[in-house]
Write an enzyme that holds these catalytic residues in place. Structure first.
Site, mmCIF file in Angstrom:
data_model
loop_
_atom_site.group_PDB
_atom_site.id
_atom_site.type_symbol
_atom_site.label_atom_id
_atom_site.label_comp_id
_atom_site.label_asym_id
_atom_site.label_seq_id
_atom_site.Cartn_x
_atom_site.Cartn_y
_atom_site.Cartn_z
ATOM 1 N N SER A 13 0.849 -1.197 0.000
ATOM 2 C CA SER A 13 0.000 0.000 0.000
ATOM 3 C C SER A 13 0.875 1.234 0.000
ATOM 4 C CB SER A 13 -0.917 0.015 1.235
ATOM 5 O OG SER A 13 -0.143 0.098 2.425
ATOM 6 N N SER A 135 12.009 10.291 6.065
ATOM 7 C CA SER A 135 10.886 11.203 6.285
ATOM 8 C C SER A 135 11.433 12.592 6.570
ATOM 9 C CB SER A 135 10.063 10.720 7.490
ATOM 10 O OG SER A 135 9.081 11.663 7.872
ATOM 11 N N TYR A 148 9.609 7.444 16.122
ATOM 12 C CA TYR A 148 9.663 7.494 14.663
ATOM 13 C C TYR A 148 10.827 8.373 14.201
ATOM 14 C CZ TYR A 148 7.796 8.108 9.885
ATOM 15 O OH TYR A 148 7.610 8.128 8.525
ATOM 16 N N LYS A 152 14.021 7.231 11.947
ATOM 17 C CA LYS A 152 14.228 7.826 10.625
ATOM 18 C C LYS A 152 15.507 8.659 10.562
ATOM 19 C CE LYS A 152 10.569 6.197 8.493
ATOM 20 N NZ LYS A 152 10.725 5.244 7.374
ATOM 21 N N THR A 183 -1.581 8.588 2.609
ATOM 22 C CA THR A 183 -1.515 7.139 2.798
ATOM 23 C C THR A 183 -2.187 6.791 4.129
ATOM 24 O OG1 THR A 183 0.576 7.154 4.011
ATOM 25 C CG2 THR A 183 0.711 7.135 1.597
#
Length: 268
Positions: A13, A135, A148, A152, A183
């Site tokens: 996805s 990101s 996160y 990243k 998304t």
């Protein structure tokens, strides 16, 4: 392009599936990986190109290594996209330590492990590209995403150091820093206790479409851009503010060309 094979993790996805569609339209062969075999097959069914489905959980190193050998044996791998990942929406003070472990394992350690497994194949061939989907949160610390951001940021550090090491090998390394892309990243993000968030963010819902992001990413890879920022508005401005200058990449690569690694090894 028609002779290349692209291997994408997190391909069921979002950005991963969009990259598969865009590269397929440009005539490449595609290897799709992710945890959900049924969803990978749905993506593959929409591609007008030769495809291979290799389902596995990125945290299962034995399964990952078996998939690596199968991908190499199928058509070889020209471009590997480390895209699998999961986000977070919780304040640090509330977040269980297991959430940090899980996110860093999925978004960083597993991506490194997959790259390390494939690296000998690329080095032996003397060509290829490694693409790391980080990101804007890998460049700028963003509230409610401490785990996160840690993962990243770490992924960019690994990629930048690896790029320098491989600068004389014929292998190119690209870091991609998306901002808000439409998304399920927010919906799938982890809460403080590790449960799925289940709802999206307005910024994500109103973000760049995954297909548009994929076009920008692939166009930049074809131009051999080493750091690729895919964002708009304030997010783009933040990413550009923290962009690593090309001169610095070149300076570190020049250290390798002048024998820095050989000197370090000799001192051990």
């Amino acid at each position: 392009m028609s002779e290349r094979t692209i291997w994408i993790t997190g391909a069921s996805s979002g950005i991963g599936a969009a990259l598969a569609r865009e590269w397929a339209e440009r005539g490449t062969r595609i290897v799709l990986s992710g945890r959900d075999e049924a969803r990978l097959r749905e993506v593959a069914d929409g591609l007008d190109t030769e495809t291979l489905i290799l389902p596995f959980d990125v945290r299962d190193e034995a399964a990952m290594r078996a998939a690596t050998q199968e991908a190499i044996g199928w058509r070889g791998v020209d471009i590997f996209v480390a895209n699998a990942g999961i986000s977070q929406r919780s304040a640090a003070v509330d977040t269980a330590m297991q959430v940090y472990r899980d996110i860093i394992d999925i978004d960083l350690t597993s991506q490194i492990a997959a790259t390390q497994a494939l690296l000998p194949h690329l080095v032996e061939r003397g060509s290829g590209r490694l693409v790391f989907i980080s990101s804007i949160a890998g460049k700028v610390g963003v509230p409610m995403r401490t785990a996160y951001c840690a993962a990243k940021f770490g992924l960019i550090g690994y990629a930048d150091a690896l790029r320098a090491e491989l600068s004389q090998s014929g292998i190119d390394v690209h870091v991609v820093c998306p901002g808000s892309v439409a998304t399920n990243v927010s919906r799938n993000a982890l809460n403080a206790d590790g449960s799925p968030r289940g709802t999206s963010d307005k910024a994500i819902d109103n973000g760049i479409s995954a297909d548009e992001a994929a076009r920008r990413i692939i166009d930049a890879i074809e131009l051999n851009s080493r750091e690729i920022i895919v964002a708009e508005g304030m997010e783009e401005a933040m990413g550009e503010l923290r962009r690593t200058p090309d001169q610095l990449f070149d300076q570190v690569a020049a250290m390798v060309a002048s024998g820095y690694m050989e000197k370090m090894k000799a001192e051990v």
